[in-house]
Design a protein around this motif. Structure first.
Motif, PDB file in Angstrom:
ATOM      1  N   ALA A  16      12.444  -9.498   3.595  1.00 17.22           N
ATOM      2  CA  ALA A  16      13.445 -10.567   3.635  1.00 17.22           C
ATOM      3  C   ALA A  16      13.630 -11.103   5.052  1.00 17.22           C
ATOM      4  CB  ALA A  16      14.772 -10.045   3.087  1.00 17.22           C
ATOM      5  N   GLU A  17      13.712 -10.204   6.022  1.00 14.26           N
ATOM      6  CA  GLU A  17      13.904 -10.631   7.409  1.00 14.26           C
ATOM      7  C   GLU A  17      12.681 -11.382   7.924  1.00 14.26           C
ATOM      8  OE1 GLU A  17      15.629 -11.385  11.003  1.00 14.26           O
ATOM      9  OE2 GLU A  17      16.563 -10.648   9.146  1.00 14.26           O
ATOM     10  N   THR A  18      11.500 -10.929   7.542  1.00 16.30           N
ATOM     11  CA  THR A  18      10.277 -11.633   7.929  1.00 16.30           C
ATOM     12  C   THR A  18      10.304 -13.067   7.427  1.00 16.30           C
ATOM     13  OG1 THR A  18       8.945  -9.607   7.910  1.00 16.30           O
ATOM     14  CG2 THR A  18       7.758 -11.683   7.698  1.00 16.30           C
ATOM     15  N   GLU A  19      10.666 -13.241   6.162  1.00 16.33           N
ATOM     16  CA  GLU A  19      10.686 -14.573   5.571  1.00 16.33           C
ATOM     17  C   GLU A  19      11.750 -15.458   6.220  1.00 16.33           C
ATOM     18  OE1 GLU A  19       8.306 -15.477   4.132  1.00 16.33           O
ATOM     19  OE2 GLU A  19       7.663 -14.303   2.420  1.00 16.33           O
ATOM     20  N   LYS A  20      12.893 -14.873   6.556  1.00 18.71           N
ATOM     21  CA  LYS A  20      13.946 -15.650   7.226  1.00 18.71           C
ATOM     22  C   LYS A  20      13.452 -16.164   8.574  1.00 18.71           C
ATOM     23  CE  LYS A  20      17.883 -13.174   5.193  1.00 18.71           C
ATOM     24  NZ  LYS A  20      18.995 -12.220   5.480  1.00 18.71           N
ATOM     25  N   GLN A  21      12.768 -15.294   9.326  1.00 22.08           N
ATOM     26  CA  GLN A  21      12.278 -15.705  10.634  1.00 22.08           C
ATOM     27  C   GLN A  21      11.162 -16.736  10.520  1.00 22.08           C
ATOM     28  OE1 GLN A  21      11.555 -12.579  13.476  1.00 22.08           O
ATOM     29  NE2 GLN A  21      13.392 -11.458  12.920  1.00 22.08           N
ATOM     30  N   VAL A  22      10.296 -16.564   9.512  1.00 23.84           N
ATOM     31  CA  VAL A  22       9.237 -17.555   9.283  1.00 23.84           C
ATOM     32  C   VAL A  22       9.858 -18.908   8.944  1.00 23.84           C
ATOM     33  CG1 VAL A  22       7.363 -18.239   7.741  1.00 23.84           C
ATOM     34  CG2 VAL A  22       7.469 -15.902   8.583  1.00 23.84           C
ATOM     35  N   GLY A  23      10.905 -18.896   8.127  1.00 21.14           N
ATOM     36  CA  GLY A  23      11.581 -20.138   7.763  1.00 21.14           C
ATOM     37  C   GLY A  23      12.149 -20.859   8.977  1.00 21.14           C
ATOM     38  N   LYS A  24      12.692 -20.099   9.915  1.00 20.90           N
ATOM     39  CA  LYS A  24      13.233 -20.704  11.141  1.00 20.90           C
ATOM     40  C   LYS A  24      12.116 -21.319  11.979  1.00 20.90           C
ATOM     41  CE  LYS A  24      17.297 -17.706  11.480  1.00 20.90           C
ATOM     42  NZ  LYS A  24      17.961 -16.611  12.234  1.00 20.90           N
ATOM     43  N   HIS A  25      10.979 -20.623  12.055  1.00 22.55           N
ATOM     44  CA  HIS A  25       9.833 -21.170  12.797  1.00 22.55           C
ATOM     45  C   HIS A  25       9.371 -22.484  12.175  1.00 22.55           C
ATOM     46  CE1 HIS A  25       8.961 -18.203  15.833  1.00 22.55           C
ATOM     47  NE2 HIS A  25       9.050 -17.219  14.959  1.00 22.55           N
ATOM     48  N   LEU A  74       0.819  -1.211   0.000  1.00 26.14           N
ATOM     49  CA  LEU A  74       0.000   0.000   0.000  1.00 26.14           C
ATOM     50  C   LEU A  74       0.852   1.259   0.000  1.00 26.14           C
ATOM     51  CD1 LEU A  74      -2.902   1.228   0.232  1.00 26.14           C
ATOM     52  CD2 LEU A  74      -2.578   1.167   2.714  1.00 26.14           C
ATOM     53  N   THR A  75       1.965   1.224   0.725  1.00 21.32           N
ATOM     54  CA  THR A  75       2.801   2.422   0.861  1.00 21.32           C
ATOM     55  C   THR A  75       4.112   2.334   0.080  1.00 21.32           C
ATOM     56  OG1 THR A  75       3.692   1.509   2.930  1.00 21.32           O
ATOM     57  CG2 THR A  75       1.849   3.046   3.117  1.00 21.32           C
ATOM     58  N   ALA A  76       4.304   1.253  -0.682  1.00 22.39           N
ATOM     59  CA  ALA A  76       5.527   1.113  -1.484  1.00 22.39           C
ATOM     60  C   ALA A  76       5.594   2.214  -2.531  1.00 22.39           C
ATOM     61  CB  ALA A  76       5.568  -0.262  -2.160  1.00 22.39           C
ATOM     62  N   ARG A  77       6.802   2.689  -2.800  1.00 21.54           N
ATOM     63  CA  ARG A  77       6.969   3.805  -3.736  1.00 21.54           C
ATOM     64  C   ARG A  77       7.330   3.338  -5.148  1.00 21.54           C
ATOM     65  NH1 ARG A  77      10.722   7.308   0.500  1.00 21.54           N
ATOM     66  NH2 ARG A  77       9.210   7.293   2.224  1.00 21.54           N
ATOM     67  N   ASN A  78       7.927   2.178  -5.255  1.00 22.75           N
ATOM     68  CA  ASN A  78       8.381   1.658  -6.542  1.00 22.75           C
ATOM     69  C   ASN A  78       7.411   0.587  -7.036  1.00 22.75           C
ATOM     70  OD1 ASN A  78       9.741   0.129  -8.575  1.00 22.75           O
ATOM     71  ND2 ASN A  78      11.711   0.937  -7.835  1.00 22.75           N
ATOM     72  N   PRO A  79       6.911   0.706  -8.268  1.00 18.18           N
ATOM     73  CA  PRO A  79       5.981  -0.304  -8.803  1.00 18.18           C
ATOM     74  C   PRO A  79       6.549  -1.717  -8.790  1.00 18.18           C
ATOM     75  CG  PRO A  79       5.987   1.642 -10.204  1.00 18.18           C
ATOM     76  CD  PRO A  79       7.098   1.833  -9.214  1.00 18.18           C
ATOM     77  N   ALA A  80       7.868  -1.858  -9.020  1.00 19.06           N
ATOM     78  CA  ALA A  80       8.487  -3.183  -9.009  1.00 19.06           C
ATOM     79  C   ALA A  80       8.446  -3.780  -7.602  1.00 19.06           C
ATOM     80  CB  ALA A  80       9.929  -3.099  -9.501  1.00 19.06           C
ATOM     81  N   THR A  81       8.643  -2.920  -6.602  1.00 18.37           N
ATOM     82  CA  THR A  81       8.564  -3.371  -5.214  1.00 18.37           C
ATOM     83  C   THR A  81       7.151  -3.817  -4.880  1.00 18.37           C
ATOM     84  OG1 THR A  81      10.334  -1.854  -4.543  1.00 18.37           O
ATOM     85  CG2 THR A  81       8.887  -2.688  -2.807  1.00 18.37           C
ATOM     86  N   GLU A  82       6.188  -3.023  -5.303  1.00 16.52           N
ATOM     87  CA  GLU A  82       4.790  -3.382  -5.043  1.00 16.52           C
ATOM     88  C   GLU A  82       4.438  -4.714  -5.703  1.00 16.52           C
ATOM     89  OE1 GLU A  82       0.214  -1.720  -5.689  1.00 16.52           O
ATOM     90  OE2 GLU A  82       1.925  -0.468  -6.254  1.00 16.52           O
ATOM     91  N   THR A  83       4.929  -4.922  -6.933  1.00 16.82           N
ATOM     92  CA  THR A  83       4.660  -6.177  -7.636  1.00 16.82           C
ATOM     93  C   THR A  83       5.241  -7.368  -6.885  1.00 16.82           C
ATOM     94  OG1 THR A  83       4.625  -5.067  -9.786  1.00 16.82           O
ATOM     95  CG2 THR A  83       5.029  -7.436  -9.783  1.00 16.82           C
ATOM     96  N   ALA A  84       6.474  -7.218  -6.378  1.00 17.48           N
ATOM     97  CA  ALA A  84       7.124  -8.300  -5.633  1.00 17.48           C
ATOM     98  C   ALA A  84       6.337  -8.628  -4.362  1.00 17.48           C
ATOM     99  CB  ALA A  84       8.557  -7.917  -5.284  1.00 17.48           C
ATOM    100  N   HIS A 128      11.010 -16.063  -1.366  1.00 15.01           N
ATOM    101  CA  HIS A 128      10.552 -14.686  -1.143  1.00 15.01           C
ATOM    102  C   HIS A 128      11.678 -13.821  -0.568  1.00 15.01           C
ATOM    103  CE1 HIS A 128       6.149 -16.255  -0.684  1.00 15.01           C
ATOM    104  NE2 HIS A 128       6.580 -16.290  -1.928  1.00 15.01           N
ATOM    105  N   ALA A 129      12.420 -14.391   0.384  1.00 14.02           N
ATOM    106  CA  ALA A 129      13.524 -13.647   0.994  1.00 14.02           C
ATOM    107  C   ALA A 129      14.585 -13.308  -0.042  1.00 14.02           C
ATOM    108  CB  ALA A 129      14.129 -14.461   2.138  1.00 14.02           C
ATOM    109  N   THR A 130      14.923 -14.282  -0.882  1.00 13.91           N
ATOM    110  CA  THR A 130      15.930 -14.060  -1.927  1.00 13.91           C
ATOM    111  C   THR A 130      15.458 -13.003  -2.919  1.00 13.91           C
ATOM    112  OG1 THR A 130      16.693 -16.353  -1.746  1.00 13.91           O
ATOM    113  CG2 THR A 130      17.233 -15.170  -3.776  1.00 13.91           C
ATOM    114  N   THR A 131      14.196 -13.071  -3.313  1.00 12.43           N
ATOM    115  CA  THR A 131      13.639 -12.091  -4.254  1.00 12.43           C
ATOM    116  C   THR A 131      13.699 -10.688  -3.677  1.00 12.43           C
ATOM    117  OG1 THR A 131      12.127 -13.734  -5.195  1.00 12.43           O
ATOM    118  CG2 THR A 131      11.572 -11.416  -5.549  1.00 12.43           C
TER     119      THR A 131
END
Length: 208
Positions: free
Chosen positions: A136-145, A69-79, A174-177
């Motif tokens: 990326a950090e969110t996905e890393k922590q989810v992966g550990k869980h 919602l608050t992303a500034r770059n369209p590529a970021t929003e798409t990811a 997702h983290a790598t992307t």
């Protein structure tokens, strides 16, 4: 689309994430796996772990929608939107498995969604490199869980295991992307705060 329309759209997404059944485009990862006998205590353990993972996916949905919602770059929003779509599949997989184990989703999911959406919107407002670093950090922590849950599942529960293993693969991608799109490493205090909030969510959702 103006700001009010965007907020209404996001509110609708939140309601559907929390209250409506999720759907998956990909086949259920445990498709073809036989249901193995589990004792009552093993069922409760497996169901509680899958409930935690389901709530984690609710949080992920909220985070990514808030960030997009608050992303500034369209590529970021798409990811972010792409990651959100795959998290919807994870929701569907976990929800189906929870039902098969005779249990229920967390009653606290509306709370987790609202808090995570606000946090995601804040991350997005800080700029795309921090936004993607947060993803990326969110996905890393989810992966550990997920890894810890794989170790705690009843050994013979191959259906739940197949779901979590596929989720783990998706989260790592997702983290790598996110890093490939310019995400940066988050400061240690932010990582620790994320870990603390995650611990509160997981320990509560295990029971409620």
């Amino acid at each position: 689309m103006n700001s009010l329309d965007k907020l209404i759209t996001e509110f609708d997404k939140g309601l559907r994430t929390v209250f409506a059944p999720a759907h998956s485009v990909r086949p259920q990862p445990d498709r073809g796996r036989a249901e193995t006998p589990l004792s009552e205590s093993e069922k409760k353990q497996a169901a509680a772990l899958m409930r935690v993972n389901h709530s984690g996916e609710v949080c992920a949905q909220a985070l990514y929608n808030g960030q997009a919602l608050t992303a500034r770059n369209p590529a970021t929003e798409t990811a972010l939107r792409q990651a959100s779509e795959e998290e919807t599949e994870h929701l569907a997989w976990c929800e189906k498995r929870i039902g098969e184990l005779g249990s229920h989703k967390s009653l606290l999911n509306p709370v987790w969604y609202a808090g995570s959406f606000a946090l995601g919107a804040l991350a997005g407002a800080l700029g795309d490199k921090w936004n993607l670093g947060f993803l990326a950090e969110t996905e890393k922590q989810v992966g550990k869980h997920i890894e810890s849950h794989l170790a705690r599942l009843p050994v013979q529960d191959e259906k739940s295991r197949a779901i979590l293993e596929q989720m783990k693969i998706d989260e790592a991608r997702h983290a790598t992307t996110a890093l490939e799109h310019g995400g940066v490493e988050l400061p240690l205090p932010v990582k620790l705060a994320m870990q603390l909030s995650s611990k509160i969510m997981t320990s509560t959702t295990y029971w409620i």
